[in-house]
Write a protein that holds these residues in place. Structure first.
Motif, PDB file in Angstrom:
ATOM      1  N   GLN A 307       0.803  -1.219   0.000  1.00 32.02           N
ATOM      2  CA  GLN A 307       0.000   0.000   0.000  1.00 32.02           C
ATOM      3  C   GLN A 307       0.836   1.270   0.000  1.00 32.02           C
ATOM      4  OE1 GLN A 307      -2.729  -0.207   3.278  1.00 32.02           O
ATOM      5  NE2 GLN A 307      -3.825  -1.985   2.451  1.00 32.02           N
ATOM      6  N   GLY A 308       2.131   1.158   0.155  1.00 33.98           N
ATOM      7  CA  GLY A 308       2.985   2.339   0.163  1.00 33.98           C
ATOM      8  C   GLY A 308       3.052   2.976   1.540  1.00 33.98           C
ATOM      9  N   ARG A 309       3.452   4.246   1.565  1.00 31.79           N
ATOM     10  CA  ARG A 309       3.630   4.941   2.841  1.00 31.79           C
ATOM     11  C   ARG A 309       2.274   5.411   3.378  1.00 31.79           C
ATOM     12  NH1 ARG A 309       8.242   9.325   2.219  1.00 31.79           N
ATOM     13  NH2 ARG A 309       6.661  10.243   0.857  1.00 31.79           N
ATOM     14  N   THR A 310       1.963   4.964   4.576  1.00 31.75           N
ATOM     15  CA  THR A 310       0.683   5.296   5.203  1.00 31.75           C
ATOM     16  C   THR A 310       0.943   5.869   6.592  1.00 31.75           C
ATOM     17  OG1 THR A 310      -0.400   3.482   4.031  1.00 31.75           O
ATOM     18  CG2 THR A 310      -1.576   4.423   5.902  1.00 31.75           C
ATOM     19  N   ALA A 311       0.223   6.927   6.912  1.00 33.94           N
ATOM     20  CA  ALA A 311       0.315   7.550   8.233  1.00 33.94           C
ATOM     21  C   ALA A 311      -1.039   7.453   8.918  1.00 33.94           C
ATOM     22  CB  ALA A 311       0.748   9.010   8.101  1.00 33.94           C
ATOM     23  N   VAL A 312      -1.068   6.807  10.092  1.00 35.72           N
ATOM     24  CA  VAL A 312      -2.291   6.726  10.915  1.00 35.72           C
ATOM     25  C   VAL A 312      -2.257   7.907  11.883  1.00 35.72           C
ATOM     26  CG1 VAL A 312      -3.620   5.359  12.535  1.00 35.72           C
ATOM     27  CG2 VAL A 312      -2.364   4.223  10.689  1.00 35.72           C
ATOM     28  N   VAL A 313      -3.257   8.775  11.800  1.00 34.31           N
ATOM     29  CA  VAL A 313      -3.293  10.005  12.591  1.00 34.31           C
ATOM     30  C   VAL A 313      -4.450   9.914  13.575  1.00 34.31           C
ATOM     31  CG1 VAL A 313      -3.485  12.513  12.525  1.00 34.31           C
ATOM     32  CG2 VAL A 313      -2.318  11.307  10.671  1.00 34.31           C
ATOM     33  N   LEU A 314      -4.149  10.144  14.862  1.00 33.14           N
ATOM     34  CA  LEU A 314      -5.168  10.177  15.904  1.00 33.14           C
ATOM     35  C   LEU A 314      -5.492  11.630  16.247  1.00 33.14           C
ATOM     36  CD1 LEU A 314      -3.999   7.392  18.407  1.00 33.14           C
ATOM     37  CD2 LEU A 314      -5.797   7.260  16.674  1.00 33.14           C
ATOM     38  N   ALA A 335      -2.345  15.188   2.368  1.00 33.28           N
ATOM     39  CA  ALA A 335      -1.708  14.027   1.741  1.00 33.28           C
ATOM     40  C   ALA A 335      -0.878  14.454   0.526  1.00 33.28           C
ATOM     41  CB  ALA A 335      -2.773  13.007   1.339  1.00 33.28           C
ATOM     42  N   LYS A 336      -1.398  15.371  -0.287  1.00 32.76           N
ATOM     43  CA  LYS A 336      -0.634  15.863  -1.433  1.00 32.76           C
ATOM     44  C   LYS A 336       0.600  16.637  -0.990  1.00 32.76           C
ATOM     45  CE  LYS A 336      -4.596  16.333  -4.572  1.00 32.76           C
ATOM     46  NZ  LYS A 336      -5.428  17.296  -5.356  1.00 32.76           N
ATOM     47  N   LEU A 337       0.461  17.396   0.081  1.00 34.85           N
ATOM     48  CA  LEU A 337       1.568  18.222   0.543  1.00 34.85           C
ATOM     49  C   LEU A 337       2.708  17.379   1.109  1.00 34.85           C
ATOM     50  CD1 LEU A 337       2.232  21.310   0.953  1.00 34.85           C
ATOM     51  CD2 LEU A 337       1.518  20.970   3.326  1.00 34.85           C
ATOM     52  N   THR A 338       2.378  16.335   1.861  1.00 34.78           N
ATOM     53  CA  THR A 338       3.404  15.524   2.529  1.00 34.78           C
ATOM     54  C   THR A 338       3.856  14.324   1.718  1.00 34.78           C
ATOM     55  OG1 THR A 338       1.675  14.235   3.655  1.00 34.78           O
ATOM     56  CG2 THR A 338       2.506  16.202   4.778  1.00 34.78           C
ATOM     57  N   GLY A 339       3.019  13.865   0.788  1.00 30.73           N
ATOM     58  CA  GLY A 339       3.371  12.672   0.027  1.00 30.73           C
ATOM     59  C   GLY A 339       3.060  11.378   0.754  1.00 30.73           C
ATOM     60  N   TRP A 340       2.298  11.433   1.849  1.00 34.26           N
ATOM     61  CA  TRP A 340       1.916  10.249   2.612  1.00 34.26           C
ATOM     62  C   TRP A 340       0.411  10.022   2.486  1.00 34.26           C
ATOM     63  CZ3 TRP A 340       4.903   6.983   5.877  1.00 34.26           C
ATOM     64  CH2 TRP A 340       6.254   7.333   5.972  1.00 34.26           C
ATOM     65  N   ARG A 341       0.033   8.755   2.480  1.00 32.69           N
ATOM     66  CA  ARG A 341      -1.382   8.390   2.546  1.00 32.69           C
ATOM     67  C   ARG A 341      -1.816   8.506   4.007  1.00 32.69           C
ATOM     68  NH1 ARG A 341      -3.926   3.482   3.629  1.00 32.69           N
ATOM     69  NH2 ARG A 341      -6.025   3.298   2.774  1.00 32.69           N
ATOM     70  N   ILE A 342      -2.828   9.318   4.282  1.00 29.89           N
ATOM     71  CA  ILE A 342      -3.212   9.654   5.653  1.00 29.89           C
ATOM     72  C   ILE A 342      -4.531   8.973   6.007  1.00 29.89           C
ATOM     73  CG2 ILE A 342      -3.819  11.531   7.208  1.00 29.89           C
ATOM     74  CD1 ILE A 342      -1.972  13.339   5.658  1.00 29.89           C
ATOM     75  N   ASP A 343      -4.508   8.242   7.112  1.00 31.65           N
ATOM     76  CA  ASP A 343      -5.696   7.574   7.659  1.00 31.65           C
ATOM     77  C   ASP A 343      -6.008   8.236   9.007  1.00 31.65           C
ATOM     78  OD1 ASP A 343      -7.757   5.948   8.317  1.00 31.65           O
ATOM     79  OD2 ASP A 343      -6.549   4.140   8.651  1.00 31.65           O
ATOM     80  N   ILE A 344      -7.110   8.988   9.074  1.00 32.50           N
ATOM     81  CA  ILE A 344      -7.454   9.757  10.264  1.00 32.50           C
ATOM     82  C   ILE A 344      -8.458   8.971  11.100  1.00 32.50           C
ATOM     83  CG2 ILE A 344      -8.400  11.929  11.111  1.00 32.50           C
ATOM     84  CD1 ILE A 344      -7.524  13.236   8.526  1.00 32.50           C
ATOM     85  N   LYS A 345      -8.150   8.842  12.396  1.00 30.10           N
ATOM     86  CA  LYS A 345      -9.024   8.130  13.332  1.00 30.10           C
ATOM     87  C   LYS A 345      -9.198   8.998  14.579  1.00 30.10           C
ATOM     88  CE  LYS A 345      -8.031   3.801  13.976  1.00 30.10           C
ATOM     89  NZ  LYS A 345      -7.240   2.579  14.281  1.00 30.10           N
ATOM     90  N   SER A 346     -10.386   8.947  15.169  1.00 30.92           N
ATOM     91  CA  SER A 346     -10.625   9.677  16.417  1.00 30.92           C
ATOM     92  C   SER A 346     -10.162   8.835  17.601  1.00 30.92           C
ATOM     93  CB  SER A 346     -12.105  10.022  16.557  1.00 30.92           C
ATOM     94  OG  SER A 346     -12.870   8.852  16.764  1.00 30.92           O
ATOM     95  N   VAL A 347      -9.840   9.508  18.694  1.00 25.42           N
ATOM     96  CA  VAL A 347      -9.375   8.806  19.894  1.00 25.42           C
ATOM     97  C   VAL A 347     -10.478   7.901  20.444  1.00 25.42           C
ATOM     98  CG1 VAL A 347      -8.636   9.148  22.289  1.00 25.42           C
ATOM     99  CG2 VAL A 347      -7.714  10.597  20.473  1.00 25.42           C
ATOM    100  N   THR A 348     -11.704   8.388  20.496  1.00 24.81           N
ATOM    101  CA  THR A 348     -12.815   7.597  21.034  1.00 24.81           C
ATOM    102  C   THR A 348     -13.033   6.324  20.210  1.00 24.81           C
ATOM    103  OG1 THR A 348     -13.854   9.667  21.756  1.00 24.81           O
ATOM    104  CG2 THR A 348     -15.240   7.690  21.693  1.00 24.81           C
ATOM    105  N   GLU A 349     -12.957   6.441  18.904  1.00 26.26           N
ATOM    106  CA  GLU A 349     -13.141   5.265  18.041  1.00 26.26           C
ATOM    107  C   GLU A 349     -12.055   4.237  18.304  1.00 26.26           C
ATOM    108  OE1 GLU A 349     -12.965   4.197  13.246  1.00 26.26           O
ATOM    109  OE2 GLU A 349     -12.833   6.280  13.939  1.00 26.26           O
TER     110      GLU A 349
END
Length: 667
Positions: A307-314, A335-349
């Motif tokens: 899947q390439g470079r992925t960033a999980v963000v809380l 994602a375009k600015l950093t070149g990373w695929r960003i997956d955003i998740k909330s803390v509660t989830e």
């Protein structure tokens, strides 16, 4: 007082804004064309026109042959007159001689020719001058005036040239009116027969870069560098900047005092929102800032081989919608600015999912190491489910537990990925290394399949993917009709059974061979055609027998084909050129050679009785009988050959349409 030619020369140079040398060359070419038209000079005769820039005096020189007796004054000159222009001239030499011909002597047709030549040369020079001017400004900002508009583009006037602003390069929602001044980015300049075609843009991200360079002196001077830009024209943009000199705030320099610098750019871009972010060499910190204005709790990076470079963000629950943005715009730009695929998740989830799976690996190990934290989290989540007020310290504890969970999940994925890499390395070591240098074309799978397999780069990677991750290979070729995976498997089996060294050498040589240019191909074909025509043997034309019965429809069809062939230079159109078969020599095949002819008619009749007949053979008949049957299209005919003393059979060639002769013999 300057003459008329000099006045016209200066006027054209000033009006067209062209160099004097270009206009001078155009006038000289016009004078040469006018002289040829007026005097009827041959195109093989050299003619030159020279204009004195100081006086504007025009002189015409014509190439002539030096002779003793001048017969044709337009092409010959005596020796004495020739030596006035070339002192070393001798009899038989070709000398450029000035002719007594002025522009006032030109007729109406010659003057019209000169006018057309001058206009054509000046137009060409003007087009080239415009192209050279704007090709150097490609990638820069220019200002144009709106001239006309339609549904597909806006035409801008740049003075001496026009530019096209396509609809795809316009800012959505922006309106243009005639005579409005518009600043645009010069995207591309293409040469054409009607002058340079200039394409401009207002939605390109480099336009924002150029505006920042103009508005921020620190960027123009090199004290602040623009690292990357992500833009959705008309809506929002993100710019990452970094300071190259100590003591400079890159974000403050771009924003300006009270935001005056960035506000000028926002107004220019139709109130487009611009986020200026400080670039950071740490990917975690950079991604966290790229998602501003949302607050980020944690960033976890993962470089997956599939899947390439992925960033999980809380992010906190109240920051989730802000981090994602309207229709995902903020996350998409980050994602375009950093070149990373960003997956955003909330803390509660994250916390809810972790509490449900604490009994399952890999989270089961957390129950012992973080038992106290888990009890606090359960109490906070129970309080939250009852819609009671949750304090900030309690949210911090939830964030702490969510970070612990994400670190454990990331560690588990890293271990699994390391095992997969070891497995891949083990499988790769069993494969011949020559496979990884073979291009995909060696599989010979066709254009569609080869294009689908391009992400795998070579035959070795295709083989490795087939052995380790067949599902990925199926996903790559799934859109191809038929059993694509089976075709790949068959090609790999063939490659494994073939000589890999020979295949590697063959395809390496094919890649190194430079493909000929289209001009070279045309030239080679022309030479080949000429040689083929010269070496082609000329077939002898045989007059058809008057007794031949030709089909009229076939004859008309052949005449039409001959006309088409002649129209295309003698080259057959739909069928290859028939080979010219030479006439076979009339050498009868003898069953038993005999030295003498039969002595009596009884012996001859016996020979006929003993002959082996076939269907279609014709018995020997008298002269009258043969005359009555002359012209009939018999397949075989029996005759007596006096030289060999044999009864032979003459066979008609069926494939010949141009003759009706008996040419094959058999006894």
């Amino acid at each position: 007082m300057a003459n008329e030619l000099q006045v016209a020369f200066k006027e054209i140079a000033e009006m067209r804004a062209l160099p004097r040398e270009v206009v001078l060359e155009a006038l000289q070419s016009a004078l040469v064309s006018a002289y040829r038209r007026d005097s009827g000079a041959s195109s093989a005769q050299a003619v030159e026109a020279r204009i004195d820039p100081a006086t504007g005096q025009a002189s015409i020189y014509v190439e002539k042959e030096v002779t003793d007796d001048v017969i044709s004054p337009t092409t010959e000159v005596v020796l004495d007159h020739a030596r006035e222009f070339n002192p070393q001239a001798e009899i038989g030499d070709m000398v450029m001689v000035q002719v007594d011909h002025t522009t006032k002597q030109f007729g109406r047709i010659a003057a019209q020719t000169a006018k057309q030549v001058i206009l054509q040369k000046i137009r060409e020079a003007e087009r080239k001058s415009l192209y050279d001017e704007y090709i150097t400004r490609q990638g820069d900002l220019i200002t144009g005036t709106v001239q006309s508009m339609n549904s597909s583009m806006v035409t801008l006037s740049l003075g001496r040239a026009e530019a096209i602003l396509p609809r795809a390069q316009q800012i959505p929602g922006e309106r243009y009116r005639p005579h409005d001044k518009v600043r645009v980015y010069l995207l591309e300049v293409k040469p054409s027969t009607r002058g340079p075609q200039i394409i401009v843009s207002r939605s390109h991200r480099n336009m924002l870069r150029r505006l920042l360079e103009y508005e921020v002196p620190e960027i123009y001077n090199g004290q602040v560098e623009i690292k990357s830009i992500a833009r959705e024209a008309g809506y929002r943009s993100k710019v990452a900047v970094a300071a190259l000199q100590e003591g400079i705030d890159p974000v403050g320099a771009c924003v300006g005092m009270r935001g005056i610098r960035i506000q000028n750019i926002v107004k220019e871009l139709n109130d487009e929102k611009i986020d200026v972010i400080e670039w950071n060499p740490s990917p975690e910190a950079f991604i966290s800032k790229a998602l501003s204005p949302a607050r980020v709790t944690g960033v976890y990076l993962e470089d997956d081989i599939h899947q390439g470079r992925t960033a999980v963000v809380l992010v906190p629950e109240d920051q989730l919608s802000l981090a994602i943005g309207r229709e995902g715009q903020n996350a998409r730009l980050a994602a375009k600015l950093t070149g990373w695929r960003i997956d955003i998740k909330s803390v509660t989830e994250t916390v809810e999912g972790a509490l449900e799976n604490l009994d399952l690996p890999p989270l089961d190990s957390l129950a012992i190491r973080h038992a106290k934290l888990i009890e606090e989290v359960r109490a906070i989540m129970a309080k939250k489910s009852q819609n009671l007020t949750v304090m900030q310290e309690e949210y911090n504890r939830l964030s702490e537990f969510a970070n612990v969970v994400e670190r454990r999940l990331l560690q588990e994925r890293e271990e699994a990925r390391q095992e997969e890499l070891e497995q891949i390395a083990a499988v790769r070591s069993t494969l011949p290394q020559e496979l990884f240098s073979l291009p995909l074309s060696a599989l010979e799978l066709g254009e569609a399949l080869t294009e689908a397999l391009e992400p795998l780069e070579n035959v070795g990677m295709v083989m490795l993917t087939m052995l380790i991750d067949e599902e990925r290979l199926q996903a790559l070729v799934g859109d191809i009709d038929g059993d694509a995976l089976g075709a790949v498997q068959d090609s790999l089996d063939y490659i494994m059974e073939a000589d890999l060294g020979a295949l590697e050498e063959e395809f390496t040589v094919e890649e190194e061979v430079e493909e000929p240019q289209p001009e070279d191909v045309v030239e080679t074909l022309e030479v080949a055609d000429v040689e083929e025509v010269e070496e082609e043997p000329v077939a002898e034309v045989v007059e058809p027998s008057p007794a031949a019965e030709l089909d009229e429809a076939v004859a008309e069809e052949e005449e039409d084909e001959d006309v088409l062939v002649a129209a295309f230079g003698g080259i057959p159109i739909n069928e290859p050129e028939p080979e010219v078969v030479p006439e076979p020599e009339l050498e009868p095949e003898m069953s038993e050679p005999k030295a003498d002819a039969p002595a009596s008619e009884a012996e001859f009749e016996q020979m006929l009785a003993d002959f082996d007949y076939e269907d279609g053979d014709e018995l020997y008949e008298s002269g009258e009988a043969r005359a009555r049957k002359k012209g009939k299209n018999k397949r075989r005919q029996l005759i007596y050959d006096e030289e060999s003393g044999e009864v032979v059979s003459k066979r008609r060639r069926k494939s010949s349409r141009k003759r009706n002769e008996w040419d094959d013999f058999g006894s």
